[in-house]
Design a protein around this motif. Structure first.
Motif, PDB file in Angstrom:
ATOM      1  N   LYS A  75       0.833  -1.207   0.000  1.00 39.31           N
ATOM      2  CA  LYS A  75       0.000   0.000   0.000  1.00 39.31           C
ATOM      3  C   LYS A  75       0.868   1.258   0.000  1.00 39.31           C
ATOM      4  CE  LYS A  75      -1.773   1.252   3.884  1.00 39.31           C
ATOM      5  NZ  LYS A  75      -1.171   2.591   4.070  1.00 39.31           N
ATOM      6  N   GLU A  76       1.921   1.271   0.845  1.00 43.75           N
ATOM      7  CA  GLU A  76       2.803   2.435   0.916  1.00 43.75           C
ATOM      8  C   GLU A  76       3.537   2.663  -0.401  1.00 43.75           C
ATOM      9  OE1 GLU A  76       5.431   2.046   4.184  1.00 43.75           O
ATOM     10  OE2 GLU A  76       3.842   2.132   5.700  1.00 43.75           O
ATOM     11  N   LYS A  77       3.951   1.575  -1.063  1.00 38.83           N
ATOM     12  CA  LYS A  77       4.676   1.717  -2.320  1.00 38.83           C
ATOM     13  C   LYS A  77       3.802   2.396  -3.367  1.00 38.83           C
ATOM     14  CE  LYS A  77       7.119  -1.773  -3.652  1.00 38.83           C
ATOM     15  NZ  LYS A  77       7.512  -3.088  -4.228  1.00 38.83           N
ATOM     16  N   ILE A  78       2.541   1.948  -3.469  1.00 41.83           N
ATOM     17  CA  ILE A  78       1.627   2.546  -4.444  1.00 41.83           C
ATOM     18  C   ILE A  78       1.385   4.015  -4.106  1.00 41.83           C
ATOM     19  CG2 ILE A  78      -0.725   2.480  -5.341  1.00 41.83           C
ATOM     20  CD1 ILE A  78      -0.677  -0.561  -4.910  1.00 41.83           C
ATOM     21  N   ASN A  79       1.150   4.300  -2.836  1.00 43.85           N
ATOM     22  CA  ASN A  79       0.871   5.675  -2.418  1.00 43.85           C
ATOM     23  C   ASN A  79       2.072   6.589  -2.636  1.00 43.85           C
ATOM     24  OD1 ASN A  79      -1.673   4.868  -1.661  1.00 43.85           O
ATOM     25  ND2 ASN A  79      -1.179   4.677   0.514  1.00 43.85           N
ATOM     26  N   LYS A  80       3.271   6.066  -2.355  1.00 45.22           N
ATOM     27  CA  LYS A  80       4.461   6.908  -2.461  1.00 45.22           C
ATOM     28  C   LYS A  80       4.784   7.264  -3.908  1.00 45.22           C
ATOM     29  CE  LYS A  80       6.718   5.546   1.851  1.00 45.22           C
ATOM     30  NZ  LYS A  80       7.832   4.807   2.457  1.00 45.22           N
ATOM     31  N   PHE A  81       4.648   6.294  -4.815  1.00 46.62           N
ATOM     32  CA  PHE A  81       4.923   6.609  -6.218  1.00 46.62           C
ATOM     33  C   PHE A  81       3.880   7.578  -6.773  1.00 46.62           C
ATOM     34  CE2 PHE A  81       7.724   2.858  -6.257  1.00 46.62           C
ATOM     35  CZ  PHE A  81       8.781   3.388  -6.980  1.00 46.62           C
ATOM     36  N   SER A  82       2.643   7.453  -6.297  1.00 49.73           N
ATOM     37  CA  SER A  82       1.617   8.407  -6.707  1.00 49.73           C
ATOM     38  C   SER A  82       1.906   9.789  -6.120  1.00 49.73           C
ATOM     39  CB  SER A  82       0.241   7.916  -6.254  1.00 49.73           C
ATOM     40  OG  SER A  82      -0.752   8.864  -6.568  1.00 49.73           O
ATOM     41  N   LEU A  83       2.323   9.800  -4.847  1.00 46.61           N
ATOM     42  CA  LEU A  83       2.623  11.068  -4.187  1.00 46.61           C
ATOM     43  C   LEU A  83       3.869  11.713  -4.775  1.00 46.61           C
ATOM     44  CD1 LEU A  83       1.885  13.036  -1.904  1.00 46.61           C
ATOM     45  CD2 LEU A  83       3.304  11.645  -0.361  1.00 46.61           C
ATOM     46  N   LEU A 141       9.522  17.055  -1.317  1.00 41.65           N
ATOM     47  CA  LEU A 141       9.999  16.219  -2.418  1.00 41.65           C
ATOM     48  C   LEU A 141      11.199  15.393  -1.984  1.00 41.65           C
ATOM     49  CD1 LEU A 141       9.991  15.295  -5.345  1.00 41.65           C
ATOM     50  CD2 LEU A 141      11.291  17.360  -5.943  1.00 41.65           C
ATOM     51  N   PHE A 142      12.078  15.999  -1.230  1.00 43.15           N
ATOM     52  CA  PHE A 142      13.258  15.279  -0.754  1.00 43.15           C
ATOM     53  C   PHE A 142      12.850  14.126   0.166  1.00 43.15           C
ATOM     54  CE2 PHE A 142      17.230  14.666   1.574  1.00 43.15           C
ATOM     55  CZ  PHE A 142      18.135  14.688   0.527  1.00 43.15           C
ATOM     56  N   CYS A 143      11.864  14.346   1.011  1.00 42.58           N
ATOM     57  CA  CYS A 143      11.402  13.292   1.934  1.00 42.58           C
ATOM     58  C   CYS A 143      10.841  12.092   1.170  1.00 42.58           C
ATOM     59  CB  CYS A 143      10.347  13.849   2.885  1.00 42.58           C
ATOM     60  SG  CYS A 143      10.976  15.005   4.122  1.00 42.58           S
ATOM     61  N   ILE A 144      10.034  12.350   0.154  1.00 47.39           N
ATOM     62  CA  ILE A 144       9.433  11.229  -0.579  1.00 47.39           C
ATOM     63  C   ILE A 144      10.488  10.493  -1.394  1.00 47.39           C
ATOM     64  CG2 ILE A 144       8.797  12.587  -2.618  1.00 47.39           C
ATOM     65  CD1 ILE A 144       6.720   9.787  -0.980  1.00 47.39           C
ATOM     66  N   LEU A 145      11.491  11.216  -1.899  1.00 51.56           N
ATOM     67  CA  LEU A 145      12.564  10.556  -2.642  1.00 51.56           C
ATOM     68  C   LEU A 145      13.385   9.654  -1.722  1.00 51.56           C
ATOM     69  CD1 LEU A 145      13.778  13.500  -4.920  1.00 51.56           C
ATOM     70  CD2 LEU A 145      12.608  11.418  -5.655  1.00 51.56           C
ATOM     71  N   ILE A 146      13.631  10.110  -0.511  1.00 51.93           N
ATOM     72  CA  ILE A 146      14.393   9.298   0.448  1.00 51.93           C
ATOM     73  C   ILE A 146      13.618   8.044   0.823  1.00 51.93           C
ATOM     74  CG2 ILE A 146      15.287   9.233   2.811  1.00 51.93           C
ATOM     75  CD1 ILE A 146      16.018  12.154   2.499  1.00 51.93           C
ATOM     76  N   SER A 147      12.335   8.184   1.043  1.00 56.68           N
ATOM     77  CA  SER A 147      11.531   7.017   1.441  1.00 56.68           C
ATOM     78  C   SER A 147      11.451   5.966   0.347  1.00 56.68           C
ATOM     79  CB  SER A 147      10.120   7.478   1.826  1.00 56.68           C
ATOM     80  OG  SER A 147       9.445   8.012   0.701  1.00 56.68           O
ATOM     81  N   LEU A 148      11.596   6.391  -0.921  1.00 55.96           N
ATOM     82  CA  LEU A 148      11.570   5.437  -2.031  1.00 55.96           C
ATOM     83  C   LEU A 148      12.910   4.815  -2.307  1.00 55.96           C
ATOM     84  CD1 LEU A 148       9.269   7.347  -4.548  1.00 55.96           C
ATOM     85  CD2 LEU A 148       8.722   5.235  -3.342  1.00 55.96           C
ATOM     86  N   LYS A 149      13.955   5.380  -1.716  1.00 58.37           N
ATOM     87  CA  LYS A 149      15.315   4.897  -1.984  1.00 58.37           C
ATOM     88  C   LYS A 149      15.695   3.885  -0.921  1.00 58.37           C
ATOM     89  CE  LYS A 149      20.026   6.422  -2.792  1.00 58.37           C
ATOM     90  NZ  LYS A 149      20.607   5.408  -1.930  1.00 58.37           N
ATOM     91  N   GLU A 150      15.547   2.598  -1.204  1.00 57.36           N
ATOM     92  CA  GLU A 150      15.840   1.543  -0.240  1.00 57.36           C
ATOM     93  C   GLU A 150      17.003   0.701  -0.763  1.00 57.36           C
ATOM     94  OE1 GLU A 150      12.283  -0.592   0.293  1.00 57.36           O
ATOM     95  OE2 GLU A 150      11.206   1.078   1.191  1.00 57.36           O
TER      96      GLU A 150
END
Length: 455
Positions: free
Chosen positions: A374-382, A442-451
């Protein structure tokens, strides 16, 4: 009054220049204090106390495996004792055994001990099968795997925290520099307003509005300066460095907002996303519970042990331990079995508890899987929303800067009133704040997607 404001402007300018020169000197003396994001992450991975603690726990888990293996070997130890019998108890025996002339019912008392006795020898205890120890090494190995994932999770969390703290520090510094420009601008406006008021070209209300804006700009600058210090202290703490005034003053960062965002965007879309570490760790937790359930079920089985002794005993009324003729050999080897009876009730309850624990672990794993998807879908949309918001906010700020510069020219030519100029300046501040906030989001969402494992 005019001299005072010019002095304030010079003081602000000289303060900024002095800070910049001091930082340049510090950079030359200690180049490691000027960090890129990668350098900050690399330093933290080596010096962070919280991460080092997790690594020490990993070493502890390795040692626990060795302990479990050592418990499987025979227990061999040396024992000895020395005793002085102050009163030797007497044991009644039939007298006719030693003297046939004595009646059958007559008893005599004999002492079956001496004033001194001692023993020394080697003991052996070995569990041929012990349900308590069965599968203990496998459990410790599984615990080691879990701890390895704990270290990796801590590293990823530290990378994310460092990146966020780095971005907060960059944005705070940018905000501070803007506050300095605002303060200098309003000081100049206040000086002009005083001159115009003395010439009766503006009203007292207009002059006071300028004065109020000037005071607010000073207050905003002081708050921005304090935020910069707080962000530096936070970053130093995460890096694992001593949070001291000297280190706070020396800490400088090389990268700006644009560089960070460009780097993070490239990192998100050019690197392979790893499997979720928390999900993998939880699978190992379920496996550990399975091992514990099997081990507990084995407690219904009996314990089979072998024990032995090889030594010598000393008996004599005088203390003469070094006289070999008073020592007599003693040795045995035996096999024992212990079958649980009442303990089986406790084992049954423990098995039921572990089965329930396994069900909870499985449900928690399922919850992690669903939550991450769920978070992955929401984060890429966000992400698309944040990128669009950032570009629009940046464009608005650039337009607002143009409007501010134009309004200054129009005010100097007398086309607009001073209140219109102040309103335009306020709009520019608001769009600037909106731009900085959009950059941080924007920086926060990019960091959360970078695993990824490495920055």
């Amino acid at each position: 009054m005019q001299k005072i404001f010019w002095i304030l402007i010079i003081l602000f300018s000289s303060t900024v220049a002095a800070q910049e020169s001091a930082i340049e000197v510090a950079q030359k003396k200690l180049n490691s204090e000027s960090l890129t994001l990668e350098e900050a992450v690399s330093y933290a991975l080596k010096h962070s106390p919280s991460l080092n603690i997790e690594k020490m726990k990993l070493e502890e888990a390795t040692l626990q495996i060795k302990e479990s293996r050592l418990q499987q070997i025979p227990e061999i130890y040396i024992s000895g004792n020395l005793r002085r019998n102050l009163i030797i108890p007497a044991t009644p025996v039939p007298a006719h055994i030693f003297d046939s002339s004595k009646p059958d019912k007559e008893m005599m008392y004999l002492q079956f001990n001496t004033n001194w006795n001692s023993s020394a020898g080697v003991n052996l205890n070995y569990d041929l099968f012990n349900p308590e120890k069965w599968n203990s090494v496998a459990q410790q190995k599984q615990q080691l795997k879990i701890q390895e994932y704990d270290v990796q999770i801590s590293e990823e969390k530290l990378r994310e925290d460092i990146a966020l703290a780095y971005a907060e520090r960059v944005i705070a510094e940018e905000q501070k520099l803007m506050m300095i420009k605002d303060t200098i601008y309003y000081a100049s406006m206040f000086n002009v307003a005083n001159q115009l008021y003395l010439k009766e070209k503006i009203t007292l209300t207009e002059k006071n509005n300028i004065h109020r804006s000037y005071n607010e700009s000073i207050n905003s600058y002081l708050e921005a300066e304090n935020i910069v210090k707080e962000r530096k202290a936070k970053l130093l703490y995460l890096l694992g460095k001593d949070v001291t005034p000297n280190n706070i003053a020396l800490l400088t960062l090389q990268e700006g907002i644009q560089d960070l965002l460009k780097k993070m965007e490239q990192s998100v879309f050019k690197t392979t996303i790893l499997n979720n570490l928390e999900e993998i760790r939880q699978k190992e937790v379920v496996s550990l519970t399975d091992l514990r359930l099997k081990s507990t079920s084995m407690k219904y089985a009996p314990t089979l042990s072998i024990n032995g002794y090889y030594g010598s005993n000393y008996y004599y009324n005088d203390f003469s331990l070094f006289n070999n003729k008073y020592w007599r050999g003693n040795s045995f080897i035996g096999l024992s079995i212990s079958l649980p009876v009442t303990q089986s009730f406790r084992t049954s309850n423990e098995v039921s508890r572990l089965r329930l624990q396994r069900q909870m672990d499985v449900e928690y794993l399922r919850d992690i899987q669903n939550s991450k998807e769920k978070e992955k879908i929401n984060k890429f949309s966000l992400l698309e929303v944040r990128k669009k918001s950032y570009h629009l906010s940046r464009e608005n700020w650039e337009l607002s800067q143009q409007n501010s510069e134009t309004s200054i020219v129009e005010f100097e030519k007398g086309y607009i009133l001073q209140t219109d100029l102040l309103n335009e300046q306020l709009k520019m501040q608001q769009t600037r704040q909106s731009f900085l906030q959009s950059a941080y989001d924007l920086f926060c969402i990019l960091i959360s997607l970078k695993e990824t494992k490495n920055m």
